[in-house]
Design an enzyme around this catalytic site. Structure first.
Site, PDB file in Angstrom:
ATOM      1  N   ARG A  64       8.530  -7.804  24.401  1.00 47.92           N
ATOM      2  CA  ARG A  64       9.657  -7.528  25.291  1.00 47.92           C
ATOM      3  C   ARG A  64       9.666  -6.113  25.841  1.00 47.92           C
ATOM      4  O   ARG A  64      10.636  -5.713  26.476  1.00 47.92           O
ATOM      5  CB  ARG A  64      10.974  -7.840  24.597  1.00 47.92           C
ATOM      6  CG  ARG A  64      11.206  -7.183  23.259  1.00 47.92           C
ATOM      7  CD  ARG A  64      12.520  -7.670  22.701  1.00 47.92           C
ATOM      8  NE  ARG A  64      12.697  -7.368  21.297  1.00 47.92           N
ATOM      9  CZ  ARG A  64      13.620  -7.947  20.546  1.00 47.92           C
ATOM     10  NH1 ARG A  64      14.442  -8.833  21.055  1.00 47.92           N
ATOM     11  NH2 ARG A  64      13.738  -7.639  19.270  1.00 47.92           N
ATOM     12  N   GLY A  72      17.642 -17.210  11.926  1.00 46.44           N
ATOM     13  CA  GLY A  72      18.829 -17.633  12.670  1.00 46.44           C
ATOM     14  C   GLY A  72      20.066 -17.767  11.807  1.00 46.44           C
ATOM     15  O   GLY A  72      21.175 -17.967  12.336  1.00 46.44           O
ATOM     16  N   ALA A  73      19.912 -17.625  10.489  1.00 48.92           N
ATOM     17  CA  ALA A  73      21.065 -17.799   9.604  1.00 48.92           C
ATOM     18  C   ALA A  73      22.138 -16.741   9.862  1.00 48.92           C
ATOM     19  O   ALA A  73      23.338 -17.044   9.837  1.00 48.92           O
ATOM     20  CB  ALA A  73      20.612 -17.737   8.148  1.00 48.92           C
ATOM     21  N   GLY A 120      17.657 -15.152  20.591  1.00 49.90           N
ATOM     22  CA  GLY A 120      18.278 -13.884  20.977  1.00 49.90           C
ATOM     23  C   GLY A 120      19.575 -13.756  20.214  1.00 49.90           C
ATOM     24  O   GLY A 120      20.358 -14.710  20.154  1.00 49.90           O
ATOM     25  N   ALA A 121      19.819 -12.611  19.590  1.00 50.02           N
ATOM     26  CA  ALA A 121      20.955 -12.479  18.681  1.00 50.02           C
ATOM     27  C   ALA A 121      22.279 -12.875  19.333  1.00 50.02           C
ATOM     28  O   ALA A 121      23.005 -13.732  18.831  1.00 50.02           O
ATOM     29  CB  ALA A 121      21.026 -11.055  18.147  1.00 50.02           C
ATOM     30  N   ASP A 172      22.905 -15.059  12.659  1.00 49.12           N
ATOM     31  CA  ASP A 172      23.655 -15.316  13.895  1.00 49.12           C
ATOM     32  C   ASP A 172      24.576 -16.517  13.729  1.00 49.12           C
ATOM     33  O   ASP A 172      25.697 -16.532  14.252  1.00 49.12           O
ATOM     34  CB  ASP A 172      22.689 -15.551  15.058  1.00 49.12           C
ATOM     35  CG  ASP A 172      21.823 -14.337  15.333  1.00 49.12           C
ATOM     36  OD1 ASP A 172      22.272 -13.205  15.097  1.00 49.12           O
ATOM     37  OD2 ASP A 172      20.670 -14.529  15.795  1.00 49.12           O
ATOM     38  N   ALA A 228      28.694 -13.570   0.372  1.00 45.49           N
ATOM     39  CA  ALA A 228      29.301 -12.780   1.445  1.00 45.49           C
ATOM     40  C   ALA A 228      30.662 -12.287   0.995  1.00 45.49           C
ATOM     41  O   ALA A 228      31.388 -12.984   0.269  1.00 45.49           O
ATOM     42  CB  ALA A 228      29.427 -13.606   2.720  1.00 45.49           C
TER      43      ALA A 228
END
Length: 309
Positions: free
Chosen positions: A96, A244-245, A24-25, A247, A221
């Protein structure tokens, strides 16, 4: 959500073994910040079911305060199924619709739950879950302002949730309300209609933003502020699971921001935390402690011994 992760390398439709985890973010960011030594609280909804119990147990284990969570006796905890492969496209399936999380409402966003917070982080996924969740997100931003907390926003665009038009309509305006924006280059192009430099300038001059952090397509970035910008190239590491990178990057950046580090240091720490997460399966397995982050960053930047003896 409860995450069911297929055995490594197996496509989702052929996998027979799955590993249970949590995804979950916002909860990923909360876990990342907690492991880095910050006090965090996650506000959300899960079902009053075994999956919901598992989610809360894992968050508690990382030290995340879950006192602001509601357990719904009727609606289930959301479920995410996915496979994992470093080269092949990853198949992600969300279950969901009608979940407890989709029933989030403004009534759950209480001012007292935000008091003392220095930053409130939310992603674009939450307001896209339902109209009531969108109203809850707007209430969250308003109440964060009431307690003097900065608002951090990551669009986290997921096209399986809605059309481009729906993302632009629901999430685009929220970008302009954030003090800290952490977004992908392609997300800014979708939501604001311009290149990242033009979008960042617009957010800094027309919105609330103090800093806009852009994750570029080449995995570098850029942090853009009112005093200028700086850039960080990605660290070259072997990738086991890229999910997941983003987050993890957000958790690394916010940790540095909370410690009042400069943008160059914040970008380096964010890239380091993200590089650790992609070397492990699932969304949160690779999230480091502050000590592990510092050791890894020293090894990546200065070539010090990466073995902790």
């Amino acid at each position: 959500m409860l995450l069911m992760l297929a055995e490594p390398g197996m496509p989702l439709d052929r996998a027979v073994s799955f590993r249970r985890s949590v995804a979950g973010a916002e909860s990923n960011v909360a876990q990342g910040l907690a492991r880095l030594g910050h006090w965090t609280r996650w506000i959300g909804r899960v079902g009053d079911d075994p999956a919901g119990e598992a989610v809360l147990r894992e968050l508690r284990a990382d030290g995340v305060d879950v006192s602001g969570v509601e357990m719904d006796p009727q609606a289930p905890t959301g479920l995410l199924l996915r496979d994992s492969h470093p080269q092949r496209a990853i198949d992600v399936q969300y279950y969901r619709s009608g979940s407890a999380a989709s029933l989030l409402s403004p009534d759950q966003i209480r001012v007292e739950a935000l008091e003392g917070a220095r930053v409130v982080h939310v992603s674009g996924i939450t307001p896209m879950l339902s109209e009531s969740a969108a109203r809850a997100t707007r209430a969250l931003i308003e109440r964060a302002r009431q307690v003097g907390a900065a608002v951090s926003f990551d669009p986290n665009v997921r096209r399986k949730i809605g059309t481009d038009h729906e993302w632009i309509r629901v999430v685009g305006p929220l970008l302009r309300e954030a003090d800290l924006v952490i977004a992908g280059e392609d997300e800014l192009e979708l939501l604001l209609g311009g290149g990242f430099e033009e979008s960042a300038k617009a957010l800094l001059t027309l919105g609330h933003a103090r800093t806009v952090v852009v994750k570029r397509r080449d995995h570098s970035a850029v942090a853009v502020g009112r005093q200028g910008q700086c850039t960080r190239a990605p660290f070259s590491v072997p990738v086991v699971d890229p999910v997941g990178a983003g987050d993890a990057f957000a958790a690394g950046w916010l940790s540095a921001w909370l410690r009042e580090a400069g943008p160059e240091q914040a970008l380096a720490e964010a890239a380091c935390v993200a590089s650790l997460v992609v070397q492990a399966p699932a969304d949160t397995d690779g999230l480091p402690t502050a000590a592990a982050r510092d050791r890894t960053l020293a090894a990546l930047l200065r070539g010090t011994d990466s073995v902790h003896r």
